[in-house]
Design a protein around this motif. Structure first.
Motif, PDB file in Angstrom:
ATOM      1  N   HIS A 140       0.796  -1.229   0.000  1.00 58.21           N
ATOM      2  CA  HIS A 140       0.000   0.000   0.000  1.00 58.21           C
ATOM      3  C   HIS A 140       0.831   1.283   0.000  1.00 58.21           C
ATOM      4  O   HIS A 140       0.304   2.372   0.276  1.00 58.21           O
ATOM      5  N   CYS A 197      -4.658   1.975   7.010  1.00 62.14           N
ATOM      6  CA  CYS A 197      -4.075   2.996   6.151  1.00 62.14           C
ATOM      7  C   CYS A 197      -5.105   3.517   5.147  1.00 62.14           C
ATOM      8  O   CYS A 197      -4.857   4.494   4.453  1.00 62.14           O
ATOM      9  N   CYS A 216      -1.665  -1.044  12.529  1.00 60.73           N
ATOM     10  CA  CYS A 216      -2.540  -1.770  11.601  1.00 60.73           C
ATOM     11  C   CYS A 216      -3.699  -2.479  12.285  1.00 60.73           C
ATOM     12  O   CYS A 216      -4.657  -2.885  11.614  1.00 60.73           O
ATOM     13  N   CYS A 268      -6.077  -5.675  10.934  1.00 61.32           N
ATOM     14  CA  CYS A 268      -6.176  -5.686   9.472  1.00 61.32           C
ATOM     15  C   CYS A 268      -5.542  -6.915   8.837  1.00 61.32           C
ATOM     16  O   CYS A 268      -6.108  -7.528   7.941  1.00 61.32           O
ATOM     17  N   ASN A 325      -8.886  -2.292   3.262  1.00 59.60           N
ATOM     18  CA  ASN A 325      -8.798  -2.382   1.807  1.00 59.60           C
ATOM     19  C   ASN A 325      -8.751  -3.807   1.275  1.00 59.60           C
ATOM     20  O   ASN A 325      -8.670  -4.022   0.080  1.00 59.60           O
TER      21      ASN A 325
HETATM   22  S1  SF4 Z   1      -1.777  -4.249   7.316  1.00 66.38           S
HETATM   23 FE1  SF4 Z   1      -3.613  -3.060   6.780  1.00 66.38          FE
HETATM   24  S2  SF4 Z   1      -3.323  -1.082   7.778  1.00 66.38           S
HETATM   25 FE2  SF4 Z   1      -1.328  -2.089   7.750  1.00 66.38          FE
HETATM   26  S3  SF4 Z   1      -0.344  -1.288   5.922  1.00 66.38           S
HETATM   27 FE3  SF4 Z   1      -1.341  -3.231   5.356  1.00 66.38          FE
HETATM   28  S4  SF4 Z   1      -3.366  -2.659   4.599  1.00 66.38           S
HETATM   29 FE4  SF4 Z   1      -2.541  -0.885   5.708  1.00 66.38          FE
END
Ligand code: SF4
Lengths: 403, 156
Positions: free
Chosen positions: A114, A287, A345, A348, A367
């Motif tokens: 990301h 994020c 995070c 997630c 996401n």
């Molecule tokens: S784990 Fe989730 S919050 Fe963390 S960087 Fe990856 S998508 Fe973003």
């Protein structure tokens, strides 16, 4: 005439180039493997530690002694080598880099998919794996294939209870999970200029869910104003007419609240079609949607109400959390029955604090809704913050706008 | 840069969470990733991978940037992966750890022999040889070295 990627990488689409990397970052997950790869490459020093960051966000604080030992080693290395080190609780790597670090025109590489989020600033920002990152640590540069670009024209404005996340799900649904593999996305048109930096971060964040190398906005007066608050003076980037491999038109006022149905991010349906589906957990953060403006919208809905399912709210960074404390939002959220997590995070990636169980359903503002991502046998639906907040109160998937 | 093995057919859009789940990432024990590869897709798959060529649908390796996904396949004994398209981070990661990738839309029959030669750019199965898009010279060099670590080690 060039696309923004071509302009920053200084070569036409399709060409392979070697370019200096202005900023590179890893997190506690990818950093461990990066450090190992770097050691195995012969430990030939770090090209420029001041351009390198190590940010602990994925499993924070450590969940067990194996993780703790890995983090201990990486922390020690980051500190002793004079990299920028952000320890647990500072926030999600992409968010930390968005708080006045990344600037327009820069080439930014993160060891996380990301990293494309930072294209919101008119930077060329993309993700790589650990070995590539180790070579960047050593050489300060890496190779790129200059991507072709898909132009996404935005017209009109979002109405009712829709937000940037709905727009993001809309384009992911239209392009599909591999709709822009090896390519980049540019968000253009009059309405792109009207979007806040937070909205742009959301749109660029999901670019990788269509396979894109990055998603980008041209730096404009909105960018200039945002970065001025961090003491940076920037020159806006003026779009040129250029060749897109494909163009997509999205009229913002046509968008309704949307939801991505597991296990694919591109199975996008109106929230209306899923109304009434019972949920076990709501997760607001990541994020994608863990910023202060997200907490503002969340709090405005849950304030004075009580959530009826367990609801985990994880601010994206220490700055976000501090601001939410200062303005009293946090108290509203806690009083409504939510649990606050440590900036990072959260659940997630399904490793820590909020993992769901077999048969459970989580409505998340993240996401990704891949199979088993947040816990074996659990299902993840993805929505906007407003949909998540409204559904948390009712205890089932509910269209926003009722509170 | 060439090899042959038995085809293992997989669907399109296999994400890296499915290749190796997040719960197995926090270790340096690579063999663990080989053992748990594809566990959430089909727990019976891992033992069949030694000496195999995976033939998958489009967009193989989408999602997380975890290099452990490519390493897991390598550890499990996968010789190469064939797919019409790969997610780009996975593409780089696989080459960087020395796992050959072949961009081709191959008709997959489980167990059928698939042979490939990346230097000359072809893949063959069921008696049919197809030319494939060549890797960039740099990627080929990295692959020939056995991965990016070996590539840089060799440049001392
Ligand atoms: S784990 Fe989730 S919050 Fe963390 S960087 Fe990856 S998508 Fe973003």
């Amino acid at each position: 005439m060039s696309t923004l990627s071509e302009r920053i990488l200084k070569a036409p689409a399709g060409e392979y180039v070697d370019r200096k990397v202005d900023r590179a970052y890893v997190h506690d997950g990818t950093g461990v493997l990066t450090l190992e790869a770097w050691k195995n490459m012969g430990k030939r020093g770090l090209h420029d530690p001041s351009s390198l960051s190590v940010i602990f966000d994925h499993i924070v604080p450590a969940n067990n002694s194996t993780t703790a030992a890995l983090q201990h080693e990486l922390r020690g290395f980051a500190l002793s080598s004079f990299m920028n080190f952000l320890d647990i609780g500072e926030g999600i790597c992409h968010q930390c880099m968005s708080e006045g670090v990344v600037l327009p025109g820069e080439i930014v590489v993160g060891a996380d998919s990301h990293s494309c989020t930072l294209g919101a600033f008119g930077a060329f920002a993309t993700g790589v794996g650990a070995s590539d990152m180790a070579a960047i640590w050593m050489n300060g540069e890496t190779w790129f294939r200059v991507p072709e670009t898909i132009g996404i024209h935005l017209t009109g404005s979002l109405e009712g209870a829709t937000e940037a996340k709905d727009l993001a799900l809309k384009y992911v649904g239209e392009l599909g999970m591999d709709g822009s593999t090896y390519q980049s996305l540019e968000f253009i048109g009059e309405s792109a200029k009207g979007l806040s930096i937070d909205d742009r971060l959301v749109l660029c964040n999901l670019a990788v869910e269509t396979g894109a190398k990055t998603g980008m906005f041209y730096a404009d007066n909105v960018t200039k104003k945002y970065l001025a608050e961090f003491g940076h003076t920037i020159v806006p980037q003026l779009p040129e007419s250029c060749n897109y491999v494909k163009e997509l038109e999205i009229e913002l006022s046509d968008i309704v609240p949307l939801i991505a149905v597991p296990p694919r991010v591109d199975t996008v349906k109106p929230v209306h079609d899923l109304a009434g589906l019972p949920i076990d957990q709501v997760f607001v953060g990541t994020c994608t949607n863990g910023r202060y403006s997200d907490l503002v919208r969340f709090a405005s809905i849950v304030k004075g109400n009580k959530v009826s399912v367990r609801t985990i709210v994880v601010p994206a960074s220490r700055t976000t959390l501090t601001e939410a404390i200062r303005t009293g939002l946090l108290a509203d959220i806690v009083k409504a029955g939510c649990v606050i997590g440590i900036p990072g995070c959260g659940p997630c990636l399904g490793a820590h604090m909020g993992v769901i169980g077999e048969g459970e359903v989580c409505l998340s503002t993240a996401n990704r809704n891949f199979k088993n991502r947040m816990g074996v046998g659990g299902q993840i639906y993805l929505s906007s913050v407003s949909t998540a907040a409204t559904s948390a109160i009712i205890g089932e998937i509910t269209e926003p706008g009722v509170f | 840069m060439h090899g042959k093995g038995k085809a293992v057919c997989l669907a399109a859009d296999i994400d890296t969470d499915l290749v190796i789940a997040g719960r197995y990432l926090r270790t340096k024990d690579r063999s663990l990733w080989g053992q748990h590869v594809f566990e959430d897709l089909d727990p019976k798959l891992a033992p069949r991978l030694k000496g195999s060529v995976i033939v998958a649908g489009k967009n193989f390796g989408c999602g997380s940037s975890r290099e452990q996904a490519a390493i897991a396949l390598h550890e499990a004994g996968v010789l190469a992966v064939v797919a019409p398209t790969f997610a780009r981070i996975f593409f780089r990661n696989a080459i960087n750890i020395g796992l050959p990738l072949i961009e081709s839309n191959l008709n997959c029959i489980d167990g059928q022999i698939v042979s490939f030669d990346l230097s000359s750019g072809w893949v063959e199965s069921g008696g049919k040889r197809r030319m494939v898009r060549a890797l960039s010279p740099r990627m080929l060099d990295i692959l020939k070295a056995g991965g990016l670590i070996e590539y840089w080690k060799g440049k001392r």
